[in-house]
Design a protein around this motif. Sequence first.
Motif, PDB file in Angstrom:
ATOM      1  N   GLU A  73      43.006  42.660  15.828  1.00  0.00           N
ATOM      2  CA  GLU A  73      43.632  42.695  14.499  1.00  0.00           C
ATOM      3  C   GLU A  73      44.596  41.530  14.283  1.00  0.00           C
ATOM      4  N   GLU A  74      45.382  41.214  15.293  1.00  0.00           N
ATOM      5  CA  GLU A  74      46.430  40.189  15.157  1.00  0.00           C
ATOM      6  C   GLU A  74      45.899  38.755  15.225  1.00  0.00           C
ATOM      7  N   PHE A  75      44.914  38.496  16.097  1.00  0.00           N
ATOM      8  CA  PHE A  75      44.518  37.126  16.396  1.00  0.00           C
ATOM      9  C   PHE A  75      43.035  36.823  16.165  1.00  0.00           C
ATOM     10  N   SER A  76      42.209  37.840  16.048  1.00  0.00           N
ATOM     11  CA  SER A  76      40.755  37.684  15.847  1.00  0.00           C
ATOM     12  C   SER A  76      40.121  36.700  16.836  1.00  0.00           C
ATOM     13  N   PRO A  77      40.291  36.938  18.141  1.00  0.00           N
ATOM     14  CA  PRO A  77      39.687  36.025  19.119  1.00  0.00           C
ATOM     15  C   PRO A  77      38.165  36.118  19.107  1.00  0.00           C
ATOM     16  N   ASP A  78      37.546  35.080  19.638  1.00  0.00           N
ATOM     17  CA  ASP A  78      36.088  35.019  19.742  1.00  0.00           C
ATOM     18  C   ASP A  78      35.588  35.547  21.084  1.00  0.00           C
ATOM     19  N   GLY A  79      36.475  35.753  22.024  1.00  0.00           N
ATOM     20  CA  GLY A  79      36.125  36.257  23.349  1.00  0.00           C
ATOM     21  C   GLY A  79      37.386  36.549  24.136  1.00  0.00           C
ATOM     22  N   TYR A  80      37.205  36.950  25.375  1.00  0.00           N
ATOM     23  CA  TYR A  80      38.335  37.299  26.246  1.00  0.00           C
ATOM     24  C   TYR A  80      38.046  36.875  27.678  1.00  0.00           C
ATOM     25  N   ASN A  81      39.095  36.570  28.427  1.00  0.00           N
ATOM     26  CA  ASN A  81      39.076  36.552  29.891  1.00  0.00           C
ATOM     27  C   ASN A  81      40.035  37.653  30.325  1.00  0.00           C
ATOM     28  N   ILE A  82      39.591  38.444  31.275  1.00  0.00           N
ATOM     29  CA  ILE A  82      40.409  39.536  31.801  1.00  0.00           C
ATOM     30  C   ILE A  82      40.280  39.495  33.311  1.00  0.00           C
ATOM     31  N   GLY A  83      41.412  39.539  34.007  1.00  0.00           N
ATOM     32  CA  GLY A  83      41.294  39.527  35.453  1.00  0.00           C
ATOM     33  C   GLY A  83      42.604  39.594  36.195  1.00  0.00           C
ATOM     34  N   TYR A  84      42.469  39.745  37.499  1.00  0.00           N
ATOM     35  CA  TYR A  84      43.588  39.809  38.430  1.00  0.00           C
ATOM     36  C   TYR A  84      43.499  38.642  39.403  1.00  0.00           C
ATOM     37  N   ASN A  85      44.639  38.106  39.792  1.00  0.00           N
ATOM     38  CA  ASN A  85      44.734  37.212  40.936  1.00  0.00           C
ATOM     39  C   ASN A  85      45.362  38.032  42.052  1.00  0.00           C
ATOM     40  N   CYS A  86      44.832  37.934  43.261  1.00  0.00           N
ATOM     41  CA  CYS A  86      45.344  38.735  44.375  1.00  0.00           C
ATOM     42  C   CYS A  86      45.728  37.861  45.549  1.00  0.00           C
ATOM     43  N   LEU A  87      46.958  37.987  45.935  1.00  0.00           N
ATOM     44  CA  LEU A  87      47.562  37.271  47.050  1.00  0.00           C
ATOM     45  C   LEU A  87      47.634  35.769  46.750  1.00  0.00           C
ATOM     46  N   GLU A  88      48.369  35.064  47.581  1.00  0.00           N
ATOM     47  CA  GLU A  88      48.678  33.657  47.294  1.00  0.00           C
ATOM     48  C   GLU A  88      47.432  32.789  47.168  1.00  0.00           C
ATOM     49  N   THR A  89      46.494  32.918  48.075  1.00  0.00           N
ATOM     50  CA  THR A  89      45.290  32.094  48.023  1.00  0.00           C
ATOM     51  C   THR A  89      44.447  32.416  46.797  1.00  0.00           C
ATOM     52  N   GLY A  90      44.544  33.645  46.319  1.00  0.00           N
ATOM     53  CA  GLY A  90      43.836  34.053  45.114  1.00  0.00           C
ATOM     54  C   GLY A  90      44.553  33.675  43.832  1.00  0.00           C
ATOM     55  N   GLY A  91      45.708  33.024  43.943  1.00  0.00           N
ATOM     56  CA  GLY A  91      46.431  32.546  42.770  1.00  0.00           C
ATOM     57  C   GLY A  91      47.546  33.463  42.289  1.00  0.00           C
ATOM     58  N   GLN A  92      47.855  34.531  43.036  1.00  0.00           N
ATOM     59  CA  GLN A  92      48.929  35.435  42.632  1.00  0.00           C
ATOM     60  C   GLN A  92      50.262  34.800  42.988  1.00  0.00           C
ATOM     61  N   HIS A  93      51.169  34.746  42.000  1.00  0.00           N
ATOM     62  CA  HIS A  93      52.483  34.142  42.221  1.00  0.00           C
ATOM     63  C   HIS A  93      53.606  35.165  42.139  1.00  0.00           C
ATOM     64  N   ILE A  94      53.372  36.247  41.420  1.00  0.00           N
ATOM     65  CA  ILE A  94      54.324  37.352  41.370  1.00  0.00           C
ATOM     66  C   ILE A  94      53.614  38.524  42.035  1.00  0.00           C
ATOM     67  N   PHE A  95      54.195  39.030  43.103  1.00  0.00           N
ATOM     68  CA  PHE A  95      53.511  40.013  43.924  1.00  0.00           C
ATOM     69  C   PHE A  95      53.773  41.437  43.447  1.00  0.00           C
ATOM     70  N   HIS A  96      53.415  41.639  42.200  1.00  0.00           N
ATOM     71  CA  HIS A  96      53.336  42.942  41.537  1.00  0.00           C
ATOM     72  C   HIS A  96      52.027  42.857  40.766  1.00  0.00           C
ATOM     73  N   ALA A  97      51.127  43.789  41.006  1.00  0.00           N
ATOM     74  CA  ALA A  97      49.802  43.750  40.375  1.00  0.00           C
ATOM     75  C   ALA A  97      49.935  43.523  38.871  1.00  0.00           C
ATOM     76  N   HIS A  98      49.107  42.632  38.330  1.00  0.00           N
ATOM     77  CA  HIS A  98      49.119  42.394  36.882  1.00  0.00           C
ATOM     78  C   HIS A  98      47.765  41.887  36.427  1.00  0.00           C
ATOM     79  N   MET A  99      47.259  42.533  35.384  1.00  0.00           N
ATOM     80  CA  MET A  99      45.980  42.178  34.784  1.00  0.00           C
ATOM     81  C   MET A  99      46.246  41.194  33.651  1.00  0.00           C
ATOM     82  N   HIS A 100      45.643  40.025  33.744  1.00  0.00           N
ATOM     83  CA  HIS A 100      45.732  39.040  32.667  1.00  0.00           C
ATOM     84  C   HIS A 100      44.748  39.415  31.565  1.00  0.00           C
TER      85      HIS A 100
END
Length: 129
Positions: A73-100
């Motif tokens: 409703e707010e932005f009318s995107p054409d698609g999405y990326n959804i995902g998690y980074n896990c641990l440092e090698t996986g790109g996680q920088h804040i070590f509290h689970a978070h879904m982008h």
Amino acid sequence: MKSCIFCYPELDSSQQVIMENKNCLFLQKEQKILKGSGLIVPKNHKETVFDLNQEEWEDTHDLMLEVKNWLDEEFSPDGYNIGYNCLETGGQHIFHAHMHIIPRFQDEPYAGRGIRHWLKQESNRRIKR
């Protein structure tokens, strides 16, 4: 975890809680590049997505659908990326689970490059096999 900005969102004045349910928050910071991007985080501190319990998974799913409706409703995107980074090698920088949750738009320079993009790049091949 008294210094965790996802356990205590008020510690980071640049982020705000947009919506929440029993176990999760949807947080956003002002984005200058991809408007509408944000994070779903469990209210209880869990280091990675692998640590979520069933109820947190269910609330993550429910909140994700609410967020999608709101972003549509707010932005009318054409698609999405959804995902998690896990641990440092996986790109996680804040070590509290978070879904982008990242709304994507056809007019972006990198439109169409999904989360698998780096799996296909020869330049990302491991040195040791």
